[in-house]
Scaffold this motif. Structure first.
Motif, PDB file in Angstrom:
ATOM      1  N   GLU A  86       0.827  -1.206   0.000  1.00 16.17           N
ATOM      2  CA  GLU A  86       0.000   0.000   0.000  1.00 16.17           C
ATOM      3  C   GLU A  86       0.861   1.256   0.000  1.00 16.17           C
ATOM      4  O   GLU A  86       0.585   2.215  -0.730  1.00 16.17           O
ATOM      5  N   LEU A  87       1.913   1.275   0.828  1.00 14.18           N
ATOM      6  CA  LEU A  87       2.745   2.465   0.908  1.00 14.18           C
ATOM      7  C   LEU A  87       3.621   2.629  -0.332  1.00 14.18           C
ATOM      8  O   LEU A  87       3.902   3.759  -0.751  1.00 14.18           O
ATOM      9  N   GLU A  88       4.039   1.539  -0.947  1.00 12.97           N
ATOM     10  CA  GLU A  88       4.839   1.647  -2.162  1.00 12.97           C
ATOM     11  C   GLU A  88       4.031   2.253  -3.300  1.00 12.97           C
ATOM     12  O   GLU A  88       4.563   3.001  -4.132  1.00 12.97           O
ATOM     13  N   ALA A  92       5.229   5.740  -5.030  1.00 16.74           N
ATOM     14  CA  ALA A  92       5.471   5.921  -6.465  1.00 16.74           C
ATOM     15  C   ALA A  92       4.786   7.186  -6.978  1.00 16.74           C
ATOM     16  O   ALA A  92       5.327   7.896  -7.832  1.00 16.74           O
ATOM     17  N   GLU A  93       3.609   7.481  -6.456  1.00 19.46           N
ATOM     18  CA  GLU A  93       2.876   8.666  -6.911  1.00 19.46           C
ATOM     19  C   GLU A  93       3.495   9.949  -6.379  1.00 19.46           C
ATOM     20  O   GLU A  93       3.581  10.953  -7.100  1.00 19.46           O
ATOM     21  N   TYR A  94       3.959   9.922  -5.112  1.00 18.69           N
ATOM     22  CA  TYR A  94       4.457  11.146  -4.486  1.00 18.69           C
ATOM     23  C   TYR A  94       5.981  11.260  -4.548  1.00 18.69           C
ATOM     24  O   TYR A  94       6.543  12.264  -4.108  1.00 18.69           O
ATOM     25  N   GLY A  95       6.653  10.236  -5.056  1.00 19.22           N
ATOM     26  CA  GLY A  95       8.098  10.308  -5.183  1.00 19.22           C
ATOM     27  C   GLY A  95       8.828  10.221  -3.860  1.00 19.22           C
ATOM     28  O   GLY A  95       9.803  10.959  -3.637  1.00 19.22           O
ATOM     29  N   HIS A  97      11.284   8.622  -0.951  1.00 16.50           N
ATOM     30  CA  HIS A  97      12.545   7.897  -0.989  1.00 16.50           C
ATOM     31  C   HIS A  97      12.349   6.472  -0.469  1.00 16.50           C
ATOM     32  O   HIS A  97      11.669   6.263   0.548  1.00 16.50           O
ATOM     33  N   PRO A  98      12.944   5.463  -1.116  1.00  8.45           N
ATOM     34  CA  PRO A  98      12.734   4.059  -0.695  1.00  8.45           C
ATOM     35  C   PRO A  98      13.164   3.779   0.742  1.00  8.45           C
ATOM     36  O   PRO A  98      12.511   2.995   1.441  1.00  8.45           O
ATOM     37  N   LEU A  99      14.263   4.382   1.196  1.00  6.42           N
ATOM     38  CA  LEU A  99      14.710   4.140   2.563  1.00  6.42           C
ATOM     39  C   LEU A  99      13.707   4.673   3.579  1.00  6.42           C
ATOM     40  O   LEU A  99      13.436   4.044   4.605  1.00  6.42           O
ATOM     41  N   ALA A 100      13.140   5.849   3.296  1.00  9.66           N
ATOM     42  CA  ALA A 100      12.135   6.413   4.192  1.00  9.66           C
ATOM     43  C   ALA A 100      10.871   5.562   4.180  1.00  9.66           C
ATOM     44  O   ALA A 100      10.227   5.372   5.218  1.00  9.66           O
ATOM     45  N   VAL A 101      10.517   5.041   3.010  1.00 11.78           N
ATOM     46  CA  VAL A 101       9.337   4.177   2.908  1.00 11.78           C
ATOM     47  C   VAL A 101       9.526   2.920   3.746  1.00 11.78           C
ATOM     48  O   VAL A 101       8.614   2.463   4.446  1.00 11.78           O
ATOM     49  N   GLU A 102      10.717   2.342   3.685  1.00  9.68           N
ATOM     50  CA  GLU A 102      10.997   1.140   4.472  1.00  9.68           C
ATOM     51  C   GLU A 102      10.877   1.420   5.965  1.00  9.68           C
ATOM     52  O   GLU A 102      10.299   0.617   6.707  1.00  9.68           O
ATOM     53  N   MET A 148       5.141   8.973  11.515  1.00  6.34           N
ATOM     54  CA  MET A 148       6.130   9.366  10.515  1.00  6.34           C
ATOM     55  C   MET A 148       5.523  10.431   9.608  1.00  6.34           C
ATOM     56  O   MET A 148       4.342  10.343   9.249  1.00  6.34           O
ATOM     57  N   VAL A 149       6.329  11.415   9.261  1.00  4.49           N
ATOM     58  CA  VAL A 149       5.845  12.519   8.440  1.00  4.49           C
ATOM     59  C   VAL A 149       6.757  12.677   7.232  1.00  4.49           C
ATOM     60  O   VAL A 149       7.968  12.896   7.379  1.00  4.49           O
ATOM     61  N   PHE A 150       6.174  12.552   6.042  1.00  2.00           N
ATOM     62  CA  PHE A 150       6.869  12.867   4.788  1.00  2.00           C
ATOM     63  C   PHE A 150       6.493  14.294   4.405  1.00  2.00           C
ATOM     64  O   PHE A 150       5.306  14.618   4.287  1.00  2.00           O
ATOM     65  N   LEU A 151       7.506  15.119   4.175  1.00  3.76           N
ATOM     66  CA  LEU A 151       7.257  16.523   3.878  1.00  3.76           C
ATOM     67  C   LEU A 151       7.848  16.856   2.517  1.00  3.76           C
ATOM     68  O   LEU A 151       9.040  16.623   2.269  1.00  3.76           O
ATOM     69  N   GLY A 152       7.000  17.365   1.620  1.00  7.24           N
ATOM     70  CA  GLY A 152       7.442  17.781   0.294  1.00  7.24           C
ATOM     71  C   GLY A 152       6.909  19.157  -0.039  1.00  7.24           C
ATOM     72  O   GLY A 152       6.221  19.802   0.767  1.00  7.24           O
TER      73      GLY A 152
END
Length: 370
Positions: A86-88, A92-95, A97-102, A148-152
């Motif tokens: 689900e997160l992958e 992919a849509e939001y770009g 980073h794979p390490l942060a996703v893991e 966890m917070v992804f900021l773009g």
């Protein structure tokens, strides 16, 4: 937490907590802030597009990022314990980073801030106090989770792990503060960090009441053994410390001028959160030191009680030794023992035993052994 100065939007954190009622505790294992469960098979628990500080109505997750880019706004996407697949898909849509996703999938991370080319990844440890009718040697006091917070540039994605720390109420409060939301995705990160630290304050204050209760028990006139309960509370306090102390560096990084993704208008907000982190950290350190002192006092009191018991046992053993010795001597049944054939020999020996025991009892009593 207190509000900021004039002209600054109201703080988004929870109000100052009131002392929790001891006479009506929640059932054991109940955190202070339970969160609603996500619908089965739906990792997205919240999605909104914000332009100029206001939410754009009728925009679903599929069109959220495109709408945000076209209208120069940002997406706030909320996820709860997504699976790797689900997160992958979202990554992919939001770009992302794979390490942060893991890290976001498997959780169990320390509070940290990682910078990537297109954004920032922040890990925050959430904490909630577990109500209990009575603190025992096995009580769970602190329940922790993670956000966890992804900021773009045009998005902020929050990934929550744990049964507490829901952000639905926070989203509602933020939508009432367009002046804060118009500052961009970093305003959401500030609000989340502020809420997490507010919960730290609540947990620390609740644990302080437990410390006070144990302190009163240790120094009460009744003889109690609280060492196991003290050690358990000290372990739970250490769990809270592991959530709070590492947060210093992420907050420092967010107030640094090198954090380009954070507007300079937001740095004072993060500096305020950092100040409260310092205060909670100092409070936890003080509680830990106090618990250590109480634990030492409890052990010393237990040792003193054991010494008093040994003195009493030794005193009574000394008293009983006199009649035992006399009875042992006369029990040898020699033919020519003093007063053996005298009519009053038996009561005289009993009188001597009683008098000797009485004198020894008085001596031990006056010396404090009895």
């Amino acid at each position: 937490m207190t509000s900021t100065g004039p002209g600054t939007p109201a703080r988004t954190g929870t109000p100052a907590p009131q002392p929790r009622p001891r006479h009506a505790p929640k059932p054991a294992g109940t955190p202070l802030h339970p969160a609603p469960q996500r619908p089965e098979g739906a990792p997205v628990v919240g999605c909104g597009v914000y332009v100029g500080g206001h939410r754009v109505p009728d925009v679903g997750p599929e069109d959220a990022l495109r709408t945000a880019r076209e209208r120069d706004g940002f997406v706030w996407l909320g996820l709860h314990e997504p699976t790797e697949a689900e997160l992958e898909t979202i990554a992919a849509e939001y770009g992302l980073h794979p390490l942060a996703v893991e890290d976001a999938v498997y959780a169990h991370q320390r509070p940290k801030l990682d910078r990537y080319e297109d954004g920032v990844f922040v890990v925050l440890k959430t904490a909630a106090y577990v109500e209990h009718a009575e603190l025992t040697a096995t009580s769970d006091v602190v329940d922790t989770g993670e956000v966890m917070v992804f900021l773009g540039d045009h998005f902020v994605i929050t990934v929550r792990h744990g049964s507490h720390g829901g952000l639905a109420e926070l989203r509602h409060r933020l939508e009432q503060q367009p002046d804060l939301l118009c500052l961009g995705p970093s305003a959401v990160l500030y609000a989340v960090a502020d809420l997490v630290v507010d919960h730290y304050v609540e947990v620390a204050q609740a644990m302080e009441e437990d410390v006070d209760e144990l302190e009163a028990s240790v120094f009460s006139p009744e003889r109690t053994d609280d060492s196991q309960r003290l050690y358990q509370l000290k372990r739970e306090l250490m769990q809270l410390r592991r959530a709070v102390t590492p947060l210093d560096l992420p907050m420092q990084a967010l107030t640094d001028r090198q954090a380009e993704i954070v507007p300079k208008e937001m740095r004072s907000y993060f500096r305020d959160v950092q100040d409260h982190v310092f205060r909670v950290r100092d409070q936890i350190a003080a509680l830990d030191e106090l618990l250590g002192s109480i634990l030492q006092a409890s052990l010393a009191r237990t040792s003193l009680s054991d010494n008093e018991d040994m003195r009493k046992i030794s005193a009574w053993a000394g008293i009983i030794a006199v009649p035992t010795a006399i009875a042992g001597i006369y029990g040898m049944n020699f033919q020519y023992m003093p007063e053996l054939s005298w009519h009053y020999g038996y009561p005289l020996v009993l009188l001597v035993m009683a008098l000797a025991c009485g004198l020894l009892w008085r001596a031990f009593k006056r010396s404090g052994w009895l």
